[in-house]
Design an enzyme around this catalytic site. Structure first.
Site, PDB file in Angstrom:
ATOM      1  N   GLU A  31      14.419   9.454 -10.402  1.00 64.61           N
ATOM      2  CA  GLU A  31      12.963   9.351 -10.422  1.00 64.61           C
ATOM      3  C   GLU A  31      12.622   7.872 -10.478  1.00 64.61           C
ATOM      4  OE1 GLU A  31      11.218  11.781  -9.795  1.00 64.61           O
ATOM      5  OE2 GLU A  31      12.463  13.514 -10.262  1.00 64.61           O
TER       6      GLU A  31
ATOM      7  N   CYS B  10       4.603   5.007 -13.310  1.00 64.38           N
ATOM      8  CA  CYS B  10       5.311   4.968 -12.024  1.00 64.38           C
ATOM      9  C   CYS B  10       4.481   5.539 -10.887  1.00 64.38           C
ATOM     10  CB  CYS B  10       6.648   5.702 -12.133  1.00 64.38           C
ATOM     11  SG  CYS B  10       6.514   7.441 -12.608  1.00 64.38           S
TER      12      CYS B  10
END
Length: 476
Positions: free
Chosen positions: A221, A255
């Protein structure tokens, strides 16, 4: 809170922890649904019963993190993920049975979800509880044991989480490791049955390289530059308000925060005016505002200020969205929400993932031009589109590739437990959340069951006329 209030847990013997968890899994390779639900319930209790301590530890690590944001962005989604998993676990674990293909009847097939073993989870600093608990939910639901490496950049949170896990779980269910970068490197080199890493693309390459030595499957990720496209028919003021909400959460240290905006040419002033109004409503002050979070470390403050200094020096226009007089407090690690226009593509601001409250505006003339701009760059973790024309929405969705998309919103696709969360290309590989996380941390074992009565003998040697006739029939 002083760092001595929560002593940093020392890095333990990684191999010893790993071997203990492996041995425990060997003793119970298929925990039943009741056991898995009980483990998830313990994880929920850990969060609910220690909210105050968790919020305080994260805030201390950041020099200041909004307690409300920690509750909204970490505790609430983690508890929601646990609730969702406990409610759906029975269906996820169920063996799926289907008929074999026509020529193999009356045989039948099964798909049996099976725990992998020991899962490794490497946690980043920006959401240290959510990004530890989220993968843990999927791992425990799938019946695995887990070894968790907390970030060295949030030591108080890491030490607290280790203590809480030791309090709520047995040492053969979950183990938590703290330590510096060398510990993380050794952690990634362990022969896990699956390894999930959340962090930067650069570090993700090293993690994948270490995992490859053991052929450990990985879920990465990562991040990247997530664009927000404002369509020609969009309400620019409404889009600006939504984009600034997503950009200012955790001071942009997310993010999936909008990294830059693609805006119809001529709409810049309208966007900036609306962005200023939106920030003023949400954060009347910055330096003294308990709801506006700080940048995690002086190093990252210097990095972000360096982006702005370079942009100014190269002719870009830098526009703070609020007055900065309350940011002069000595030692503050807060940076005001700031828009940058006329930024050249060679600026570091336009090359690096920003990970802070700085938002470049890029203008375009046609939607195809905006799409081409996105597609000329590494595939982002998220993409946001604002507008209501169905053909334009379809065009963007069909002709861009991103890890996830929100339309007329930012951030919120990550909160949908029925959607997978994961990147693509430079923004990552694999996905989790909900059933997708259960599947990621399971071996979906295919099983073919032959019937007592089978016609397959007709296809066994010696081959002859009968075989030739049958194979011609099969080939039609």
């Amino acid at each position: 809170m002083d760092s001595s209030d929560i002593p940093l847990a020392a890095a333990t013997d990684l191999h010893g922890e790993f071997q203990r968890l492996t041995a425990a899994f060997q003793q119970d390779r298929m925990p039943d649904a009741a056991t898995r639900r009980a483990r998830l319930a313990k994880l929920a209790a850990l969060l609910r019963e220690n909210i105050t301590e968790i919020c305080a530890a994260i805030s201390a690590d950041f020099s200041h993190r909004s307690t409300h944001e920690t509750q909204l962005l970490e505790i609430f989604p983690a508890l929601s993920a646990i609730k969702h998993a406990r409610a759906h676990l029975g269906g996820w674990m169920r063996v799926k049975r289907s008929l074999a293909s026509l020529w193999f009847l009356p045989a039948y097939n099964e798909l049996r979800p099976q725990p992998l073993g020991v899962v490794g989870i490497i946690v980043p600093w920006n959401y240290p509880i959510l990004l530890a608990v989220g993968p843990l939910v999927a791992s425990l639901a799938a019946g695995n044991r887990a070894l968790v490496k907390m970030s060295e950049f949030t030591p108080r949170t890491g030490a607290l989480f280790a203590r809480l896990v030791n309090r709520y779980f047995t040492d053969n269910e979950i183990a938590v490791i703290n330590g510096e970068a060398d510990v993380a490197q050794a952690f990634a080199a362990l022969p896990f049955d699956h390894l999930l890493f959340t962090g930067s693309t650069a570090v993700g390459k090293h993690v994948m390289r270490s995992a490859a030595e053991n052929l450990t499957p990985v879920t990465l990720e990562l991040g990247g530059k997530s664009p927000a496209i404002v369509g020609a028919d969009a309400d620019v003021a409404g889009a600006a308000a939504q984009i600034m909400f997503g950009k200012c959460l955790n001071a942009g240290q997310t993010c999936i925060a909008p990294d830059y905006v693609l805006l119809p040419r001529g709409a810049e002033n309208e966007f900036i005016t609306a962005a200023k109004a939106a920030v003023a409503r949400q954060y009347p002050s910055i330096g003294s505002n308990p709801d506006y979070s700080a940048i995690v470390s002086p190093r990252h403050v210097a990095r972000l200020n360096g982006y702005l200094d370079e942009a100014r020096a190269r002719g870009a226009t830098v526009t703070p969205l609020v007055g900065t007089t309350d940011l002069t407090t000595a030692g503050t690690q807060k940076i005001a929400p700031t828009i940058v226009t006329n930024a050249g593509g060679d600026l570091r601001l336009m090359q690096d993932e920003i990970f802070g409250p700085i938002l470049p505006l890029i203008t375009y003339d046609t939607l195809n031009e905006a799409i081409a701009y996105v597609n000329a760059r590494p595939r982002p973790l998220s993409l946001y589109y604002f507008g209501h024309d169905r053909d334009d929405i379809k065009q963007v969705l069909d002709h861009t590739i991103a890890g996830g998309v929100s339309v007329n919103e930012t951030i919120m696709h990550i909160s949908q437990e029925d959607l997978p969360f994961g990147g693509v290309g430079a923004s990552g590989m694999g996905a989790y959340h909900g059933k997708f996380g259960f599947d990621t941390f399971s071996k979906l074992k295919p099983v073919f069951h032959q019937s007592r009565f089978s016609g397959l003998f007709l296809f066994k040697p010696p081959y002859g006329k009968r075989f030739n006739a049958l194979i011609k029939l099969l080939m039609k």
